[in-house]
Enzyme design. Structure first.
Site, short mmCIF file in Angstrom:
data_model
loop_
_atom_site.label_atom_id
_atom_site.label_comp_id
_atom_site.label_asym_id
_atom_site.label_seq_id
_atom_site.Cartn_x
_atom_site.Cartn_y
_atom_site.Cartn_z
CD GLU A 64 -2.99 -1.15 2.25
OE1 GLU A 64 -2.70 -0.62 3.34
OE2 GLU A 64 -4.10 -1.66 2.02
CD GLU A 77 -3.90 -6.13 2.51
OE1 GLU A 77 -4.73 -5.46 3.16
OE2 GLU A 77 -2.68 -5.91 2.55
C1 BGP Z 1 -4.40 -3.02 4.93
C2 BGP Z 1 -3.08 -3.57 5.39
C3 BGP Z 1 -3.15 -4.85 6.11
C4 BGP Z 1 -4.43 -5.13 6.88
C5 BGP Z 1 -5.68 -4.55 6.28
C6 BGP Z 1 -6.87 -4.48 7.19
O1 BGP Z 1 -4.32 -1.64 4.94
O2 BGP Z 1 -2.19 -3.76 4.30
O3 BGP Z 1 -1.95 -4.97 6.81
O4 BGP Z 1 -4.32 -5.03 8.22
O5 BGP Z 1 -5.49 -3.28 5.73
O6 BGP Z 1 -6.79 -3.32 7.98
P1 BGP Z 1 -7.05 -3.31 9.53
O7 BGP Z 1 -6.16 -4.35 10.08
O8 BGP Z 1 -6.68 -1.94 9.99
O9 BGP Z 1 -8.49 -3.58 9.70
#
Ligand code: BGP
Length: 481
Positions: free
Chosen positions: A183, A374
């Site tokens: 990201e 993701e």
């Molecule tokens: C993205 C990241 C991940 C993951 C996901 C969910 O931004 O790359 O590492 O954690 O989001 O976000 P969160 O864990 O804040 O709910």
């Protein structure tokens, strides 16, 4: 009569994780501290992320969820066996930078860290799971912040390349797909997490952010060049957090506001895929007093080393309008509520069609293979008296998004894979909570770090396996959005 598969046979299906959110073992095997290891859970977390300068050491009075996370470090065999049981063909993981270079700037790597990932990759290969490896997933070694100020310092390019080269040489026969930065565009909203930047005292924060972004972009291009030399068969991808902006109305000014907001993300894709600074960004820099220091060969390096594929996370779409100009340092327009879209318990808009929209937007713009690395739903789960976890809400979320991926494939978009965030419950990157659960496998651990760490299959575990086994033909296409 079963339906035809929706996804090609070669489609990479699996899950996505990041070392700092599931490994634990923060001080095992000579690992050094990373920036995540000083991000506490609880009420101090936000203070830390907005004013990290005062928090750059481990304090006895705070709880740090990354230190043990879900203890994958010691339980990786059990977890990878479970991923194998779900018939994954791919698992996205990251290599914890400070396991390999504990301080980030040493001459030689830590052999014990390298041996640990040898074991992980061998275990994945044993189950025919293709590793997809993120080189830097929000886990810059802490020392690089203290000593050099993070990515605002050009010296980090050198440190990162040494790390990347070490990985390429060691694992070139085990890993085919690499991702340079998780990201990368999030540096504009989370400068500490994504850029290891401490901006507390900086006057022109955007200047520092975009200078650091330039360094990351050059590092990414140089890593692509290195990879192609060391492992010519391997592929390098960029990785964007892609939440497309819609305009709230068809008013032309609202449409323009949404486009400008999308440009902030496209900027990172444009450099990675087209190899040059886009004109709209030059105007943005001029109007915001941003002057980048660019070394002699930087632009040439960016031009000659574009990525092989584009990977991205998709959780939501956003909506904006022209009247909501932000007076903050890091945004152009504010997000407004989209009346057609519901939100998760954490306020994240849920928009499956937005994923088809995103896939089409990215493919129209870049014509490169796309990998959704993701996508998933963070929710609270409950264990029923009989021990089962019936996470139908997660199944619906994943089902509806996958249906839209299949639609995009029918549109002609070249989608090479989908890795759900996350195959197993992990620590949340944003909030530090364990109870914001995305997993298809439950982990007995709470927000304070209590629990047995026992693993338990959720209903979604079996559902996802069937989707993989049937190439998507088991998906339900009649859900209303
Ligand atoms: C993205 C990241 C991940 C993951 C996901 C969910 O931004 O790359 O590492 O954690 O989001 O976000 P969160 O864990 O804040 O709910």
């Amino acid at each position: 009569m079963p339906n035809d598969p929706l996804f090609p046979k070669t489609f990479l299906f699996g899950g996505a994780l990041a070392a700092n959110q599931y490994e634990g073992g923060f001080d095992k095997g000579n690992k050094g501290l990373s920036i995540v290891d000083v991000e506490p859970a609880g009420p101090e977390r936000n203070k830390m992320l907005t004013h990290p300068g005062e928090y750059l050491k481990v304090r006895d009075d705070l709880y740090y969820p990354s230190h043990r996370a879900i203890d994958f470090y010691d339980r990786y065999k059990e977890d990878i066996r479970l991923f194998g049981e779900m018939h994954f063909s791919a698992l996205r993981i990251s290599v914890a930078w400070s396991r390999i270079f504990p301080e980030g700037d040493e001459e030689n790597p830590n052999e014990e860290g390298l041996r640990y990932y040898d074991r992980i990759f061998d275990e994945l290969i044993k189950y025919n799971i293709e590793p997809i490896v993120t080189i830097s997933h929000y886990e810059t070694p802490l020392n690089l912040v203290k000593k050099y100020g993070g990515w605002k310092n050009r010296i980090l390019i050198k440190c990162y390349l040494k790390f990347a080269e070490t990985l390429f040489k060691r694992y070139r026969n085990k890993v085919k797909y690499w991702i340079s930065f998780n990201e990368i565009n999030c540096i504009t909203v989370s400068p500490f997490i994504a850029g290891a930047l401490v901006l507390d005292k900086e006057k022109n924060k955007m200047q520092v952010i975009y200078q650091a972004a330039h360094h990351e972009l050059v590092a990414s291009a140089k890593a692509t060049k290195l990879l192609h030399r060391i492992a010519p068969h391997a592929k390098m991808g960029c990785m964007l957090a892609f939440s497309p902006f819609y305009a709230r109305t068809c008013k032309p000014a609202d449409q323009m506001a949404a486009l400008q907001q999308n440009h902030i993300t496209f900027f990172f894709g444009d450099i990675h895929c087209r190899g040059y600074y886009p004109s709209y960004m030059k105007r943005f820099f001029a109007e915001n007093g941003i002057h980048l220091e660019v070394a002699d060969d930087d632009l040439q390096v960016l031009k000659e080393n574009t990525v092989d594929f584009i990977s991205f996370s998709y959780y939501m779409s956003y909506t904006t309008e022209a009247d909501k100009k932000s007076d903050q340092w890091n945004g152009v327009y504010l997000k407004v509520k989209n009346p057609y879209i519901k939100s998760s318990d954490w306020g994240w808009p849920i928009d499956p069609i937005g994923l088809r929209y995103a896939l089409n937007l990215l493919y129209d713009r870049y014509h490169k293979p796309l990998f959704i690395v993701e996508n998933g739903l963070g929710a609270r789960d409950e264990i029923e008296p009989d021990g089962s976890i019936n996470d139908d809400y997660r199944i619906k979320y994943l089902n509806d998004h996958l249906v839209q991926v299949a639609e995009a494939i029918k549109d002609g978009v070249n989608v090479i894979g989908y890795t759900a965030w996350s195959p197993i419950d992990v620590v949340s990157a944003g909030t530090g909570e364990m109870e914001k659960r995305y997993g298809l496998i439950y982990v007995d651990r709470d927000n304070q770090g209590k629990g047995t760490l026992e693993r338990r299959k959720k209903k979604s575990f079996y559902w996802y396996r069937e989707v993989i086994d049937t190439g998507g033909s088991s998906l339900k296409k009649d859900n209303n959005f």
